[in-house]
Write a protein that holds these residues in place. Structure first.
Motif, PDB file in Angstrom:
ATOM      1  N   SER A  67       6.716   4.855   6.237  1.00 13.75           N
ATOM      2  CA  SER A  67       7.489   5.920   5.588  1.00 13.75           C
ATOM      3  C   SER A  67       8.935   5.477   5.394  1.00 13.75           C
ATOM      4  N   TYR A 116       3.099   6.530   3.089  1.00 12.57           N
ATOM      5  CA  TYR A 116       1.795   6.043   2.656  1.00 12.57           C
ATOM      6  C   TYR A 116       0.931   5.800   3.883  1.00 12.57           C
ATOM      7  N   ALA A 157      -0.995   9.390  -0.051  1.00 14.68           N
ATOM      8  CA  ALA A 157       0.456   9.304  -0.243  1.00 14.68           C
ATOM      9  C   ALA A 157       1.050  10.683  -0.007  1.00 14.68           C
TER      10      ALA A 157
END
Length: 234
Positions: A79, A96, A110
């Motif tokens: 992140s 992600y 995501a």
């Protein structure tokens, strides 16, 4: 398969070289639920790093699950947060989630949304709350792409003259069951560490979840999976 395992080992070496801490967990889940979690691995190596800069921060962790013969899989979350003002506790969060296992892949996702971050003056206590839009992708057969939302809380507190650290996270998100209907998923992993030195700690992690564990044996959806663990902080 040999190429796959070798690639994972190279990734592990590279990540450890820049890690903030490395944790080794022995998981008791398969002992507690021999039927529902017969395929759960007993040994997990976690590599994680948090790095702040003038614009925000990066964070990632990688879980590597080991069996007696294989690295069964590698799951990663990475992140980036961008501060919304130099003195503001609010930030924009992008993330992600995904990974590979020896049968294929985990379902990738995501996430994007706002975050609020707070801490004590000496950073011995920290708290972060994130509310994010989550998009799942069709990652393998029998999965589908769908929209979701996730609420996350992350905390850490060190006390008892720095001898103990209590940390962890809790996630709530909209998942999807086998018939395509939505369901609330909860996952939390609180950790308690006894800090023997500045770098070495012993402790435990308790994975507590609802509608998270893949269980085809019966309709049980709530699980508590404790570990014994060691951690080296760089």
């Amino acid at each position: 398969m040999k190429r796959y395992i070798f690639s994972l080992l190279l990734i592990l070496v590279a990540l450890c070289a820049h890690a903030q801490d490395v944790q080794l967990h022995y998981d008791f889940g398969r002992n507690l639920y021999p039927d529902e979690e017969a395929g759960r691995q007993k040994v997990t190596l976690t590599v994680e790093q948090f790095k702040a800069d003038q614009w925000g921060s990066w964070f990632y962790f990688v879980d590597l699950d080991f069996s007696r013969k294989f690295i069964e899989g590698a799951y990663i979350e990475i992140s980036r947060e961008m501060k919304l003002g130099s003195e503001s506790p609010f930030a924009a969060h992008v993330e992600y989630n995904g990974g590979l296992n020896r049968f294929g892949s985990y379902q990738h996702a995501a996430l994007i949304g706002p975050a609020w971050n707070g801490h004590s003056a000496d950073f011995s206590k920290t708290l972060s709350v994130q509310l994010m839009y989550k998009r799942y992708f069709k990652s393998y057969d029998y999965t589908s792409a769908y929209h979701s939302v996730q609420l996350t809380g992350v905390w850490s507190t060190t006390f008892a003259q720095k001898a103990l650290t209590f940390s962890g996270f809790i996630d709530f998100w909209r998942g999807q069951n086998a018939n395509g209907h939505g369901q609330l998923v909860m996952l939390t992993e609180p950790q308690l560490w006894y800090n023997l030195t500045e770098h070495f700690s012993l402790g435990t992690e308790w994975e507590i979840s609802s509608n998270f564990v893949y269980n085809t044996y019966n309709d049980k959806s709530f699980f508590i999976n404790p570990t014994l663990a060691a951690k080296w902080t760089f």
